[in-house]
Design a protein around this motif. Sequence first.
Motif, mmCIF file in Angstrom:
data_model
loop_
_atom_site.group_PDB
_atom_site.id
_atom_site.type_symbol
_atom_site.label_atom_id
_atom_site.label_comp_id
_atom_site.label_asym_id
_atom_site.label_seq_id
_atom_site.Cartn_x
_atom_site.Cartn_y
_atom_site.Cartn_z
ATOM 1 N N VAL B 173 13.437 -23.999 32.585
ATOM 2 C CA VAL B 173 13.715 -23.726 31.169
ATOM 3 C C VAL B 173 12.417 -23.957 30.398
ATOM 4 N N ILE B 174 12.050 -23.015 29.544
ATOM 5 C CA ILE B 174 10.847 -23.203 28.723
ATOM 6 C C ILE B 174 11.182 -22.899 27.266
ATOM 7 N N GLU B 175 10.396 -23.510 26.392
ATOM 8 C CA GLU B 175 10.598 -23.265 24.964
ATOM 9 C C GLU B 175 9.240 -23.227 24.277
ATOM 10 N N ASP B 176 9.038 -22.243 23.430
ATOM 11 C CA ASP B 176 7.786 -22.125 22.691
ATOM 12 C C ASP B 176 8.055 -21.599 21.294
ATOM 13 N N VAL B 177 7.086 -21.863 20.445
ATOM 14 C CA VAL B 177 7.137 -21.346 19.072
ATOM 15 C C VAL B 177 5.995 -20.345 18.902
ATOM 16 N N PHE B 178 6.320 -19.210 18.334
ATOM 17 C CA PHE B 178 5.344 -18.146 18.123
ATOM 18 C C PHE B 178 5.222 -17.878 16.633
ATOM 19 N N ARG B 179 4.024 -17.496 16.226
ATOM 20 C CA ARG B 179 3.820 -17.200 14.811
ATOM 21 C C ARG B 179 3.159 -15.826 14.675
ATOM 22 N N LEU B 180 3.835 -14.956 13.925
ATOM 23 C CA LEU B 180 3.369 -13.586 13.734
ATOM 24 C C LEU B 180 2.956 -13.405 12.279
ATOM 25 N N HIS B 181 1.850 -12.735 12.078
ATOM 26 C CA HIS B 181 1.156 -12.743 10.791
ATOM 27 C C HIS B 181 1.491 -11.517 9.938
ATOM 28 N N TYR B 182 0.854 -11.495 8.768
ATOM 29 C CA TYR B 182 0.982 -10.351 7.862
ATOM 30 C C TYR B 182 -0.001 -9.255 8.248
ATOM 31 N N VAL B 183 0.475 -8.052 8.355
ATOM 32 C CA VAL B 183 -0.414 -6.889 8.330
ATOM 33 C C VAL B 183 0.236 -5.864 7.411
ATOM 34 N N THR B 184 -0.532 -4.870 7.024
ATOM 35 C CA THR B 184 0.046 -3.841 6.179
ATOM 36 C C THR B 184 -0.342 -2.463 6.710
ATOM 37 N N HIS B 185 0.307 -1.415 6.170
ATOM 38 C CA HIS B 185 0.261 -0.106 6.814
ATOM 39 C C HIS B 185 -1.094 0.574 6.725
ATOM 40 N N CYS B 186 -1.818 0.349 5.620
ATOM 41 C CA CYS B 186 -3.130 0.973 5.441
ATOM 42 C C CYS B 186 -3.064 2.502 5.528
ATOM 43 N N CYS B 187 -2.081 3.101 4.870
ATOM 44 C CA CYS B 187 -2.027 4.559 4.836
ATOM 45 C C CYS B 187 -3.309 5.065 4.178
ATOM 46 N N MET B 188 -3.892 6.117 4.755
ATOM 47 C CA MET B 188 -5.113 6.650 4.158
ATOM 48 C C MET B 188 -4.834 7.223 2.771
ATOM 49 N N GLY B 189 -3.652 7.776 2.587
ATOM 50 C CA GLY B 189 -3.258 8.228 1.253
ATOM 51 C C GLY B 189 -2.579 7.068 0.540
ATOM 52 N N VAL B 190 -3.161 6.631 -0.572
ATOM 53 C CA VAL B 190 -2.536 5.523 -1.305
ATOM 54 C C VAL B 190 -1.236 6.006 -1.963
ATOM 55 N N SER B 191 -0.418 5.061 -2.408
ATOM 56 C CA SER B 191 0.885 5.379 -3.000
ATOM 57 C C SER B 191 0.701 6.146 -4.295
ATOM 58 N N GLY B 192 1.619 7.032 -4.546
ATOM 59 C CA GLY B 192 1.548 7.793 -5.786
ATOM 60 C C GLY B 192 2.821 8.557 -6.043
ATOM 61 N N VAL B 193 3.004 8.944 -7.310
ATOM 62 C CA VAL B 193 4.215 9.667 -7.686
ATOM 63 C C VAL B 193 3.915 10.451 -8.971
ATOM 64 N N ILE B 194 4.573 11.579 -9.118
ATOM 65 C CA ILE B 194 4.536 12.308 -10.397
ATOM 66 C C ILE B 194 5.989 12.510 -10.824
ATOM 67 N N ALA B 195 6.311 12.059 -12.031
ATOM 68 C CA ALA B 195 7.682 12.189 -12.537
ATOM 69 C C ALA B 195 7.671 13.095 -13.756
ATOM 70 N N GLU B 196 8.658 13.967 -13.821
ATOM 71 C CA GLU B 196 8.686 14.928 -14.926
ATOM 72 C C GLU B 196 10.146 15.261 -15.244
ATOM 73 N N PHE B 197 10.493 15.149 -16.524
ATOM 74 C CA PHE B 197 11.847 15.532 -16.950
ATOM 75 C C PHE B 197 11.791 16.883 -17.637
ATOM 76 N N ASP B 198 12.810 17.709 -17.390
ATOM 77 C CA ASP B 198 12.881 18.937 -18.184
ATOM 78 C C ASP B 198 13.642 18.625 -19.473
ATOM 79 N N PRO B 199 13.612 19.539 -20.436
ATOM 80 C CA PRO B 199 14.253 19.217 -21.723
ATOM 81 C C PRO B 199 15.733 18.880 -21.575
ATOM 82 N N GLY B 200 16.368 19.365 -20.533
ATOM 83 C CA GLY B 200 17.774 19.054 -20.323
ATOM 84 C C GLY B 200 18.003 17.692 -19.687
#
Lengths: 288, 771
Positions: B173-200
């Motif tokens: 029987v064995i027992e261990d503790v593991f620690r996993l770190h932060y990483v992020t996606h690093c998409c080459m295209g940064v986040s973005g959005v364009i929002a537009e309402f029509d008159p209706g």
Amino acid sequence: MHAIERYVRPGSLEEAAEILRAGNVTVLAGGTDLMPQTHAGRVKFQSVLMNVRRVPELRGIEEHGGVVRIGALVTITELRESALVRERLNVLWQACDHFASDQIRNAATLGGNVCNASPAGDTLVPLLALEARTVLASKPNGSLETRRIPLDKFFSGPGRTLKKPSELLAAIEVPLPPQGFVGEFYKHGTRPGLDISAISIAVGAQLKGKVLNEVRIAFGAVAPTPIRAPRAEAVLEGREADAATLEAAAQAALGEIHPISDVRASDWYRRELVRNMLKRVISHVGQL
Amino acid sequence: MGDIGSSLIGKRIPKLDAPDKASGKTRYIHDLEAPGALHAKILRSTEVHARIVWIDTAAAKRLPGVHAVITAADVPWQRPIGVAKDHLPLKTDRVRSLRDEVAAVAADTEEIAEEALKLIKVHYEPLPVLTTTDEALAPGAPQLHEGHANNVAMTFDYAQGDVAQGEAQSDVVIEDVFRLHYVTHCCMGVSGVIAEFDPGGSLLLYSNTQVPFLHKREFAEMLGIDPGRIRIIQPPIGGGFGSKLDVYPFEPIAIFLARITGRPVKLLFTREEEFLASPTRQPVVLKLRSGCKKDGTLTFRTVETVHDNGAYTSWGATTPFVMMQTVSSLYRVPHCKYHTAAVYTNNPYAGSFRGYGNLQATFAVEAHMDKLAEAVGMDLLAFRLKNAQEPGEVTPQGMHFKTCGFKQCLTTAAERSDFVAKQAANRARWRDANPVKRGIGIASMLHVGGGAKIYPSDGCGTILKVDDFAHVTLITGASEIGQGSETVLAQLVCEELGLPLSAVSVVNNDTDITPWDVGVHASRTTFIAGNSAIGAARKAKAKILAAAAAKAGVPVETLSLSQGFVFSENKKLFELGKFLRGLHFSDRAELVMTTFYYEPPSKHQDKQFKGDVSAAYAWATQACEVEVDTLTGIVRLLKVTGAHDVGRVLNRLGIEGQIEGGMVMGMGYALTENLVVENCTVKNPNFRDYKLVTAPEMPEMDISFIETMDGEGPQGAKGVGEAPAICMAAAIANAIYNATGTRIYALPFTPENVYRALHGAAQAPAWGKAA
């Protein structure tokens, strides 16, 4: 806001020095440090932006009377492609070979790297080991004057030098090392390229058989400025690089560095690297 | 039928969008200009945890060129977003992390918007900060969200068998503790959005989302409008990897500004913002207890994890869905117990990321496979083969492995990398003088390969139109996020209709046109959208062949489609375009336009997390060879030998690209990438200090495909998108052990971390407070 009010592009060293004398000038050469630093807000533009890239006196790599003069505008790529640098100032050439990326090497200048005065600046460490000096030009009283400051006295802190705002770095002068002088540059980063050194080491020596003479050791990123390590040099001078000598040199070097902890490395790890890698680099040099 | 002429399946097909991307013609969201658009910027908190006392926007509003400055007070109708709906887009009285959105500006230019942000004054009253899960779980800790008295956002519990009995039967029987770190996606295209309402009042959103149909519903609820009045168009997406599965505050904020100003509003992140305000991979502390018998039979596994949830709940909290599958079912283990608590802190919050918890679980499980094997003196490969799943198995968690190439993956990767001999040779060099060591490690993974039924439907709709020039328009709900789905879907349609690839166009990015799809996640698109495309193509084919049979007066069974012709046995009967024109322009005009909705035969899990959640399961083994410089801690990955059960290779070029890219992403997770979060603050929000793997570091890659021809898969294929990233870190950890004799329980294996571990100067991961 600090806005640039005037952009000037002098065509001679005289003209550039004249503009500097009037004050409030930001000097632009390759821009590889200036642009990110101003963008991040760490450096503010002065009201005059002076692009020195058309100043002919700041160009060229020449050797006269045992001194190599490297114009401040010489790019890292030009250094890397220079036979003189490769053959006689090889430790500097190695640093240029490890310097950033092709795009950056094409734009970045030696003068810019020196004036940026980063403790981790890649060319500064081999230049220290080569006992280089800076040539500063100014026009205090209507005529062009120059003064020289040895590189090991030039840096006064991170990003700070003894160059006055009215002075322009015109060139770096490097006395030719003696025949048989060999050297190695080591840069520790987490990847092969495009990295800022966690530590860097330049070692140079003249080999007579296996005996090291004229030993010069310089470190980057382990003190507020790039530094020479005279006590470690003294340990090695006139000796062979056997295990006991290497250890003694490493111990001496550890007494000469003052590393900090930052996002790239802890002070503890920097000290470990200096000890392990200084020994490795010297033993390489000792076998060249 | 349809086997006259050459098949495209398994060939090397360049991605349909590659010429545009390679030549710089692709128009990402950054390149889109809506006429009259305003540019938006977000003011983020300067405090980690604080009460907002007041916000003064007067000066910002007076700046020429500014059209709107909004705070929560301007949008009282806003609603909480995110997986647990614990997150208001604009914060009202309290900020809980440094990324928190306090105000937003819409102006004529980005520069003016930036200037306006500087003119907004916010007065904060700092509150006690919870930097770790231990602090958050401590008695008397401040409560970050109402209704979560001990800061526990979510818990997950799973059990099979009786772990006490399993432990009693164990020789080791064995027992261990593991620690996993932060990483992020690093998409080459940064986040973005364009929002537009029509008159209706209808909303048009240009969005990089991976789940347009789910988002449509979320935004409708937020705005109090009919979802039918929201249209989402996805421009080509510069990277997803799971980062675009949730609604993030910037999207509603752009929508608020568009509604308030009556102008289109474009909001793009800076790269720094992308690092600070994007979701991360879930950081985890994991305690694993496992056992086996002397003969190598696994007996039990107990896993407890604490997930640092960050300030808000996104998909990261729910990664246990996948983690428990690996714990219970990668290898045969009769007794298992699993517990996770996702705990609120003031840190950045974690989202979904390629592999979805599986990298973390596999890291621990495969470390113990090595340790248990060593403890009972078994060869590492033989130990794994003894416990590996086989085809036909139904695991105690209810997963049914109708096809399973696991043992072939293991033996193929081991043989091609010469694993057993190299393991022994490397160990023999532990004590020699050379400070540079070599190691080889192996690890395997199980992941869903046939979708994942976590929503009411895991389906995808297709509309397929064959025009009178025999050109096919494939309209699919499945989004392209760079994974190559357009190309594979076009191939599958060509295969059914006997057409060349040039005869197919794919439309996949407009919710007003495309039929419903649950979204790009869970490695599901090739499998689910592929089966849907095949279904629509088969209906079209049946329609064409029936008409051709009637026209030619021959039995339909004798007809097939190939090379752009209707064939009767081996003879060309009709040229397809001409035949279709005849069909369209006859008295009884017929269009060949079909629809199909594919719902995989998978099941929802029950409340105990049991059930056959995917229609197929993917397997892989990767052997990693490393060089470790013990004097610097630098680990170089020299070679990866991967064997992947992919069901069947559809596009060889595409699948190689997916697997190579995934291997490198997994390599980055293991060796270089590290989002440094200290005191709840991201210390390296740039590519200088956040190290992605670069070209000179690429290892040699040897990839083998195990083709198990899954009966439910499109042409036998399984999903493969996430698989290659999953077991890299585990294999590299095992390789470092093989090189040095030191096992490292915490990621990442950056030089300093490795050096510390090798020289006894590392802090081993500690199991803190359990919740």
